[in-house]
Design a protein around this motif. Sequence first.
Motif, short mmCIF file in Angstrom:
data_model
loop_
_atom_site.label_atom_id
_atom_site.label_comp_id
_atom_site.label_asym_id
_atom_site.label_seq_id
_atom_site.Cartn_x
_atom_site.Cartn_y
_atom_site.Cartn_z
N ASN A 4 27.52 -54.73 4.06
CA ASN A 4 27.21 -56.40 3.80
C ASN A 4 26.34 -56.76 4.48
O ASN A 4 25.55 -57.07 5.68
N ARG A 76 24.64 -60.64 7.87
CA ARG A 76 25.77 -59.47 7.69
C ARG A 76 26.53 -61.42 7.45
O ARG A 76 26.69 -62.25 7.87
N LEU A 77 27.45 -61.41 6.46
CA LEU A 77 28.35 -62.48 5.89
C LEU A 77 29.81 -62.05 6.87
O LEU A 77 30.27 -61.12 6.58
N GLU A 78 30.22 -63.39 7.41
CA GLU A 78 31.75 -63.55 8.86
C GLU A 78 32.22 -64.51 8.15
O GLU A 78 31.86 -65.03 7.44
N ILE A 79 33.75 -64.35 8.35
CA ILE A 79 34.33 -65.44 8.09
C ILE A 79 34.84 -65.91 9.27
O ILE A 79 35.30 -65.19 10.03
N GLU A 80 34.47 -67.03 10.11
CA GLU A 80 34.44 -67.73 10.99
C GLU A 80 36.09 -68.74 11.32
O GLU A 80 36.20 -68.90 10.18
N GLN A 81 37.48 -68.56 11.88
CA GLN A 81 38.43 -68.79 12.02
C GLN A 81 39.03 -69.60 13.32
O GLN A 81 38.28 -69.01 14.35
N SER A 92 38.84 -72.41 7.97
CA SER A 92 38.08 -71.09 8.21
C SER A 92 36.52 -71.34 7.42
O SER A 92 36.27 -72.28 6.97
N PRO A 94 32.96 -69.31 6.03
CA PRO A 94 31.95 -68.15 5.87
C PRO A 94 30.37 -68.94 6.31
O PRO A 94 30.43 -69.96 6.82
N VAL A 97 25.58 -64.19 9.96
CA VAL A 97 25.61 -64.43 11.89
C VAL A 97 24.13 -63.03 11.53
O VAL A 97 24.20 -62.12 11.08
N ASP A 99 20.61 -60.96 11.67
CA ASP A 99 20.50 -59.35 12.84
C ASP A 99 18.89 -59.76 13.14
O ASP A 99 18.22 -59.07 14.04
#
Length: 151
Positions: A4, A76-81, A92, A94, A97, A99
């Motif tokens: 990811n 990195r790809l994350e899904i915020e809910q 939600s 995408p 985040v 680095d």
Amino acid sequence: MSINVLVLVGHAGRDPELRFFASGSCVCEFTLAVNRPPKDGQPQDPLWVSCKAWGKTAQVAGDYLRKGSKVALVGRLEIEQWNDRSSGELRSKPLVVIDRLELCGGSPIGATSRGAGLTGGDASSSNAAIGAAEGQTSSGGSSLSEVEVPF
């Protein structure tokens, strides 16, 4: 095995929002406009990506990034809910985040910040990058010309 990792280069869509917490940590959020290649010779609308950075990377982004700044990032790809306040519905989106963050090129038109290639990570690498932006080497030696700076 899972991987990811995202590498994006684009322009900040708005000035970053930097927030500090009582614990001393901070978070920075902004949007990134990533141009897509033309399709059938016609330009496409940019892809808008929500980005979030924490800690030292967030502080550097908040201090140096401005609307229109060209930036490269690794994250990195994350899904915020979250629950919608008005309807109570689960929402939600995408987001990336971050680095590592690199400011590319000079300041956007009309900006007064002293942008430079700055990275996330430990304070010594960020301080070295800031020193390079100010024309100093990490050992405090003589200044470098723009031609000699490796980024």
